[in-house]
Each structure stands twice: as C-alpha cells, then as structure tokens.
Design an enzyme around this catalytic site. Sequence first.
Site, PDB file in Angstrom:
ATOM      1  N   ASP A   1      45.361 -55.484 -33.327  1.00  6.82           N
ATOM      2  CA  ASP A   1      44.991 -54.580 -32.245  1.00  6.82           C
ATOM      3  C   ASP A   1      46.265 -54.108 -31.574  1.00  6.82           C
ATOM      4  O   ASP A   1      47.209 -54.875 -31.421  1.00  6.82           O
ATOM      5  CB  ASP A   1      44.137 -55.326 -31.218  1.00  6.82           C
ATOM      6  CG  ASP A   1      42.697 -55.419 -31.683  1.00  6.82           C
ATOM      7  OD1 ASP A   1      42.257 -54.484 -32.381  1.00  6.82           O
ATOM      8  OD2 ASP A   1      42.033 -56.410 -31.357  1.00  6.82           O
TER       9      ASP A   1
ATOM     10  N   SER B   1      46.507 -42.812  -6.013  1.00  4.62           N
ATOM     11  CA  SER B   1      46.842 -43.795  -4.991  1.00  4.62           C
ATOM     12  C   SER B   1      48.109 -43.297  -4.333  1.00  4.62           C
ATOM     13  O   SER B   1      48.739 -42.348  -4.800  1.00  4.62           O
ATOM     14  CB  SER B   1      47.042 -45.172  -5.615  1.00  4.62           C
ATOM     15  OG  SER B   1      48.164 -45.144  -6.467  1.00  4.62           O
TER      16      SER B   1
ATOM     17  N   LYS C   1      50.265 -40.330  -6.147  1.00  7.29           N
ATOM     18  CA  LYS C   1      50.563 -40.305  -7.576  1.00  7.29           C
ATOM     19  C   LYS C   1      49.242 -40.471  -8.323  1.00  7.29           C
ATOM     20  O   LYS C   1      48.317 -41.149  -7.850  1.00  7.29           O
ATOM     21  CB  LYS C   1      51.558 -41.393  -7.985  1.00  7.29           C
ATOM     22  CG  LYS C   1      51.038 -42.813  -7.906  1.00  7.29           C
ATOM     23  CD  LYS C   1      52.121 -43.744  -8.421  1.00  7.29           C
ATOM     24  CE  LYS C   1      51.674 -45.139  -8.797  1.00  7.29           C
ATOM     25  NZ  LYS C   1      50.701 -45.852  -8.069  1.00  7.29           N
TER      26      LYS C   1
END
Lengths: 676, 576
Positions: free
Chosen positions: A301, A378, A389
């Site tokens: 993964d 935030s 941002k």
Amino acid sequence: MAEKQSLWNPAILSQAAVGALTKLDPRTMLKNPVMFVVEVGSVLTTALLIQDAINHRPISFNLQITLWLWFTVLFANFAEAMAEGRGKAQADTLRKAKGETMAYRQKADGTVEAVSSSMLRSGDIIKVEAGQFIAGDGEVIEGVASVDESAITGESAPVIREAGGDRSAVTGGTRVLSDWIRIRITSNPGETFLDRMIALVEGAERQKTPNEIALSILLAGLTIIFLLAVTTLQPFAIYSHAPQTIFVLVSLLVCLIPTTIGGLLSAIGIAGMDRLVQYNVLAMSGRAVEAAGDVNTLLLDKTGTITLGNRQATEFFPAPDISTERLADAAQLASFSDETPEGRSIVVLAKEKYNLRGRDLTNMRVEFVPFSAQTRMSGVDLPGTSIRKGSADAIAKFLEQQGASLPRKVSDKVEEIARLGGTPLVVAENTTALGVVYLKDIVKGGLKDRLARLRAMGIRTIMITGDNPLTAAVIAREAGVDDFLAEAKPKDKMDLIKREQAKGKLVAMTGDGTNDAPALAQADVGVAMNSGTQAAKEAGNMVDLDSNPTKLIEIVEIGKQLLMTRGALTTFSIANDVAKYFAIIPAMFAGVFPVLNALNIMHLATPHSAILSAVIFNALIIVALIPLALKGVKYEPKSAASLLRRNLLVYGVGGIIVPFIGIKGIDLVLTALHLA
Amino acid sequence: MTANGWLQILIFLAVLIALMRPLGLYMARVFEGERTFLDPVLRPVERTLYRLCGVKAEVEMGWREYGVAMLLFSVVSLLLTYLIERVQHILPWNPQKLAGVEQALAWNTASSFTTNTNWQSYVPETTMSYFTQMVGLAYHNFLSAAVGVAVAVALVRGIARKQSATIGNFWVDTTRCILYVLLPLCLVIAPLLIGQGVIQNLHPYTTAQTLEHAATPQTIAQGPVASQEAIKMLGTNGGGFFNTNSAHPFENPTPFSNFLEILAMFLIPAALTVTLGKMSGSSGHGWAVFACMLLLWFVGVFCIYASESRPHPLLHGVDQHVSASQAGGNQEGKEVRFGITGTALFAATTTDESCGAVNGMHDSFTPLGGMVVLSNIMLGEIVFGGVGSGLYGMLVYVVLAVFIAGLMVGRTPEYLGKKIEAFDVKMAMLYVLIFPVVILILTAISVLAPQMGLSSLNNNGPHGLTEILYAFTSAAGNNGSAFAGLNANTHWYNITLGFTMLAGRFLMMIPMLAIAGNLAQKRSVPPSPGTFPVNSSLFTILLTGVILIVGALTFFPALSLGPILEHLLLQHGILF
C-alpha cells in the site's frame, strides 16, 4: 517480548537436557525415521554389550561405540528440545502478558459482573476502564481509549483504539491507559491468536510443513539405501572370509545415514518460527513461513508503507510580487494551531528554511480558526488581518467573498503541483493570495534500498494507491517500485492478486482494514497489522505486532533462510559420508586384507580408533551445528545462481573436507588418550 | 594412450555432436505430431495401422492409462516371445533343426528382450532359430526401444505441459517412434554395415575343413545379421546374433563398422537431450543435461583407456608399451582390429548406454577397467542410458538435484516452473531405491548360497564377487552385457535375473510415469532471478555431483570388496 535470548541460556540448556532424555520414547522417535534407526541400532548394540559383559568378553571398544551411538540420538533430541525451549521461553513471555485478569462482563440485562478472564467466551461484552488490563482478544464496539500495547509489541508509545474504522482490534494482555472502551470478545479461551502462536513456538502442535515432508521422504529414502548397503555388506564380507561384528556394522550405518540433517530438521523448523517471533511477527502456520520464502510479487500500500502516512510541506511558491519570506511567515502563523502532521510540517519547513521561530502569540491577540468541513480552511485572525490556508477552491471562494480572486499565476502553480502528485495549499491574507505551499508524499527513508534488496531476491513489488495514475507514477519512480496500481478500489486489489496467482506467482501483501480482509485471505502470504481490524487479522496468515508493513521484507528473508538452512545441512550431511567411508571401510577389512589400508588415506591409527573416530565425529557434528540450525545460514539477497554457488562451496565441498579433518583430529586425541 | 587414440575419440565426438542436433529436433517434431519430411511416405502407413488396430490417435491418456497400456503391451509381447522360443522346433527358418528352448532360459530370454536388456544366458548360434531371432527377438529390439522412447517423451511432456491431465497416447508414441525414427535409421545403417562385410543371409551353417584339425571340421554360423545389428545398436538392445557379440567378425568386421556401431548406440540417447530442450522450451536445459552425461561418459572412457593401456604389473621382461608398431597394454580379451582405443570407447559407451553389446571381454579388463564398466552401469544407466530409459532416469536425478538446489537458494524447489513436492520426491526416491534393492539383495543371496549362486562361478575371491555383482547390475540396469566368468544359464540365475530385469524396467517406469502425470497437472511458475536456472554449467556440476554421490555411496562397500580389493591384491602379485 521479542528479546533475543542468548544461544546458551543455562535455563534453556538444562531443560533441553531433560527433554533430550524424555524424547527417547520410541513413539516420539518414530516421527523422525532417521534418528529412529539410530535408536534401534543403539538398543541392539546395548543388548549385545550386556551379553558380552555377562560372558566376560572384552568390551572396551564396544562400550565406547554403544555410548557414542546413544549420544548421537541424545544430541539430536537435545537440538530439538533446545529449539522448543527457546520457543517456550518466547511463549512464556507471551503468556505472562496474558496472565489471569479480571474482566467486567456485561450481562444480558445490562448489569456488570466481575469474572476471571478465562471465563470469557466469544461474543461476551466487557467494559475496560483506564488502568485495567484487557482480558481477551476482541473488537472495540464503543468508545475510544489509548492503550499500552508494549507487552505485545515492545513499543512504549500508547496507541489509540476506537470503535468502528480500522483501529478497532484489541489484544488480550494489553492495558487501557485513558478513557474506557466496550469490547466484544472474539475468541474463546485457548483459541486466541496468542494461544495459537504459543502452541506453534512451543512445537507441541507443530505439524510438518509440505517442504519438510518432502525432505523427510528424501532422507528416509537415503536411509533405506544405506540400510541396504550395510546389511548386504555382511554377506559380501562373509563371502570374502572377513565377517564383521554387529557393532561395526551399526557404526557404519549410523555414520552413513543422514543423521546431521535428520537430527536437526525439526529444530530448524521451530527456530524459523522463533525468529519470526523475534521480529514481532506471529505466524498462523509453518506453511505460511515457507510460502513467504517463495513470494514472487509483493503488494505494498502506498500510504503508510511506501510513504509516510501524511503529506509534508516541502516548498513555498509565492504569488507574483510577494516575497517567499512573507508567504512562509503567514503560512507558519496560520499553522501554529494546526495539530495535523501537515500543519506541523509547514511550521517546521518555515523554521528550517527561513529561520522563522515560534513567537509569543499571547501578546498578539490571535484567534485561531480551526479547520471545518464547511469552509475547508483553517487559519488565524489577528487584529485587522485574517490569514487562511486551504485548498485552491476553498481559498478562491474565501477571496471571492471579499471581492478578490485568485491570481492566474497561483492557480497555474496549483495545477502544476497537482499534476506532479502533490497537494497544493493556498495561503491568503485578507484579499491577497500569498502563494502556494507544496505538500508532498514523502517516501520513507531507506525504502529504496530495501526495495532494491527485494529486486535482487527476484521479487517484484507493486504499489497500490487510490491516487490518479500520474501521481502514482511519480511516487512509484521515486520509491523504486517495479509497478503500480492506481485508482485502486478494494476489488481491484483482489483482482490483481488473482491475476498474479493465475500466472503461477505467489503473492504477499499487508493490510489492516476490514475491506482488506478478502485480499488478505486470497494472498499466499497475508500479513495483517496488529492495529488493524479483527476481520483483517482473521483473514491473514500472519500478524505483525509492530504494525510495520515493510516488515514483509524480513518475513520473506526468514522464509528463505529456513529453506536454505535445510538444503545446506542436507548437502553437508550427505557430503560427509565420503570421508566416513574412507575411515570405516579400510578399518573393517584391513585385518583380513592388509592391502585395503591403501584406502586409509587419513592414516588413522588402528581399525578401532578409525571406526570410533567416525562415530564420534558423526555425533559431535550435530552439536556443533545446533547454532547454525537455530540461527539459520547467512542469507544475502543475491541471484539464485550465486547463492547456490556459495552454498555448494561452503556446505558441499566443505562437507567433504571437514570430516576428513575432524575424524583425523579425533583419531589423534583417542590415540593420545589410549582409548582405542 | 596415444595421440592416434585420442584423435579417434575426438573425431567420434565431433561426428556425434554434428548429428545429434538435427535428429533431436526431428524427433521433437515427430512426437509433437508435426509434419516431417517423411510424412508423404509414412503418414498413410501410420493411419492404416491405427485403423487396423482401432487406435484413436487423437485421444490422449493420463499417466495411469499410459502406464497400463505400456504394461499390457509388454506383458503380451513377453508371453509371445516365450511361446515362440518354446515351439521354435515346429516353426520355419530353422535350418539347424534347433530344439525348443528350455523353460527357465526361455523365461529369462523373453524378459531380457522385453525389457531392452538383451542379457543372453544362451549361445545364440546353438540355441535360437532364425525365426526366433527375427520374430521373437528382433521384434523386441524395435518395440522395447520404442516403448522406452515413448515413456521418456511422456515425461518430457509432463515437464512441458501446464495443468494438463494427459501426457500423450502410448500407441501413437510407440508407433511413431518405430516408423519415423527407428526404421529409417536402420535402413541407413544396415546397408553401411553390409558394406563393411557384415553378413545377411538365411543359409544353413557352413562347414569348413581346417588344416589343424582335419578330423573335426569347423562350423561357421550364418544368418540375417546386418539387419539385426543395426537395431541392436540403435535401440541400445545389445543382444548379439552370435555369442561373442560385436567381437565376432561377422557382426563387427572393421574399425569403421566399430565406429558406426558406437555411433549408432550413442545417437538416439544423445539426440533425446536435444528433444528435451526443444519440447520443454529450454534448449539450454537440454544441453546442460547432455553436458552432464558427456562429462560422466568421458571420465569413463578416459579411465578405461588409461587402465587398459598400462602394462600388466606381473608381466616382466616384455615390452608392453603402446606404440605405432604394437597394440601394447592389456590386450587380453580384446580384438586386435579395434585396439585399446576402439575397445575402451566401445566398452564405456555400451555400459553407459545400457546397450550391452560388447566387442571385447569385460572379464579380461584390468580390475580398475572392469570396475569402470561396472560403475557405469551402477550409476543407474542414466549416462545417456538406454533409448528413452536413459533420459527419464536422468530426469529423475534432475528432480532430486533440483530439490536440493532449490532449498539451497531459499525457495521451495521448482523445476522448469513446476514445484517439486512430496509426491514427486517420493516417486523419485522409489525410482532410485528399486535399482540397488534388487542388485544388492540378490547378489548377497547369491554369494551366500553355494549351491545356487556359487556353483556356476569360474573364479573365486574378489573377482568372483565382481562377476556376480556385474550380472545383477547389468540385469537391473537393463544393460545386458555380461562380465562373463559366470555361467548364468542355471535355474537360479535365469529365474532371478529374469525378475531383476523386469523390476529394473517396469517397477522403475511406474514411479517415473507418476512423476510425469503429476508434473503435467501442475501450474507453472514463471522464472525469476530468484529461481535456480537449470541451464547453467553450475547445474551440470550439481547434477553430476548428485549422481556420483548417490551411486558411489550406494555401491562403494560392494566395490571395495570386489574390483578395488582385486586391484590392490594384483599389485602384490595375487591373481584370481
């Protein structure tokens, strides 16, 4: 757990010495045909020895032969007992972790009763509070708690376990540190993962693996051949007027049959499991460990295995007419309260690149604006300024609300970063877009080398990711995987495994989520992360207690090492026979045909010392090779041909030469001690 | 040893290597059922045969069915030959009016020719009629060879195929082997032999008046020799038309015929390694197996040549050195027209190839030379070996070598993509076991039984042991050559050797077919850098090592009391 024991741990040694004796039971010995033949030979010579003693015949030589034959059996038993002992020691630490604990079981009417952990059955619901031990393996069905799993993993940092999601599994013997959780017990006493593993490392429930069976057949076949060669030698000897005693014939037989590998075979298998445990991996069967050595394809993964779980800020791209420092400063300010790894990485990058240190925010009357799902931004509000941002879309909306817009150059940069597989974060101050922060997947340090190691072993790695093919290609190149599967859904993973298996390949993978379970079950080697769901752990055939997916590499190496150790000792054992022939055959017949001394190329002192030396060498070599059997032969990721060349040289050619030296040495000692 | 001698060996090798590749590729076409240049002539014949016999050529068989067909076919032909021998006195082509063959001998001979052994407990020219030789025995020379090749091809198919339940059709493989391979080659070789002076007639024996013994005229045997000679060598049968086999001037008259005969026994077993490479898709593997065989064969040739060239240690005052003007060395039991080189080359080849034809007396070799011919057979007749049987025997050792090598590279062993598992190892070990079991047990009984085993022995001591050991080894290996010095035409030897030959053939074929069937149904794993390559020189060395170690460890004790002891005693002037 996972402590490496010294090879010569006195407690294990003394236990093994006792074990060596109890294993003399012929019913136990019968499982190992090679050593069973030695035991039968020892019994036979003992009986004859007693007869000789009663009839006052000289017994010095025959006594020594008989003793060393028994030692041969005992040494082999000792090796097996020692491997089991080491396993038991591991198991005991595991068991200590389990212990007997109290559990608070919830009854059907909702009331809670205190029961011993051994009373718990699958399906019971228990509640565990801060400071209590978790009484059995199970699944969190309610609550969130931090859990100390150091007893199992050795890792001291607590982990979060919570209901739902992929971190819901808890293991018996671990301790809740804070909060409380409600757990559904998933196994009956004696059936937990730990119980199964304890049984496996102790060797009690050990079943022979397919390859072990095949090798045992080979060894049994060789034993029959030698049995035949030795029993028919007597008629030839009688025809030649040089009949032999049973002592000598049994000695020849025991020296020829593959006692070295026969005596160490089960120890090798147990030690392989043991090594896995030392790496904090629990295997459900020996077969899985063997399969690991054969793996052709490794599915990894992306997130968590190839890359660090989170993206990190790597670069600032200011908007036109904005200085990089200003962008960095604003970005850092906006991220101070952002506890996510991404946010922290922005603070760190600004500090490292522009030497922007933390500042005293209390005097600045700041108000932090946390990330919300609605705004997807935030930031921070200072008197007169608000810094935000967020993703390009969110910031564009933020600017639009104030009548401004995202400059063209900024949105170009955003697109470029996205194309490269990164995540662009846009920073804005009031109506001005300051620029873009480049967040990027970071390939784990040292991973490239490890993947190269796999390639050298002939294993192909495939990265699985939900990213788009473009992004996936960038990471794949950076990490050095051989191939990738992009935009992968759980079903795609399953299909990929089946496709590879249809080509005859063995596939290994790691997984933790419930949606990984089918693929874990389908894969030949499925390593579930201990932090994963119970479903994943049930489906896989190994569990990694450290939940470290790159450990697949060690697992593969242990599997290979296990097989190599078997092969090397088999070769060594058979090659040894050459020297033994040159010791024993001339000794048998030189009395009648002195010319046969020409075959005594080691110039052994007397026929008795020659035979005795060979028997002693044969017994001692088992002891000498116990460390090798337990530790495994050295494995280096090299091509098969160069591995074989090395092992043939060391164990094949070495196996021919070593006994010549060993037997001669023992002969010198025996002569010096006037034993023969 | 002389430069001339080595030149002969090198020329032989060059010719062999030049011929084996085209033949091997051609055989691959034949057994894959592809078109060959002989199709226009042979295809109609083949079809007619299938129609006559009711063979469904397109239906393939699993390994059990294949094995049953092979066994049934062999049993029926064994009984047929037995019958012909027993009633030859009432059958045609018996100008010498030879009587029917006695029971034990007829049994022994029928077993012998059915198993491609051609052990001869009898003197052909005084025992077998022309009819028996041509119908009972020459028939087997073709059929037993074809059966061997068919079974080997079935094994190669097992290796090459993936997840297949079948390994070919026994009747088709056997028929195609005879029609497309054996008959055409015989048609080339027999005329060449006739050209060298090998006889071919059905005349009664010639009576010649010699000068020495006017009172007792000499009888010179006749017969259809050249036609038998070709298949005797090509099919690695080895049963001579005459008692002295290829040492007889009517069977092997010139150095060139000698060269041809060695080449004929070598040709098909060597070419089959090319067929293996072609059909398994790894020509490199075929060459690696060939290299292993060649290496072992060459060591044999070298040892025999070297030990026979040496002067006899007990002959003093005589110049025994090999030179241009004299043969030198140990000439006892050798034909001067072949010399030491021609005999050594023939002896090494006939024992390696499971042929059993001889052009010299193995009994008269030096002890070490004798040990080499014996050891050659003891390796299991896999160094080229009999047609077909050599290849499949060798492949069983390949399975074992691959098993050990696979472990040493840290993988569960695989052979050309097929996993070698418990069942394969079990069958391979069974195959390897049967051979020494029959040899050692029956030799042991023989040396302990003065009435049965020792009474017909001409020599005592280690040489006698070697003679008995050689007889059983030759029978189990389906070689058929005799060390001589032992009269095997007794009830004990005829019966036991008969069983030994059957065990050495059919008991070993069955586990081998089981391996073929088991490999065929397996999935194939694609090769990776982690797989051990079976086409490298390292593999050749490993395979050679496994063969030598297994062979040496099994037979070293017996050899040490036989030829090794004899050799050492000879140095001290003790003879047997």
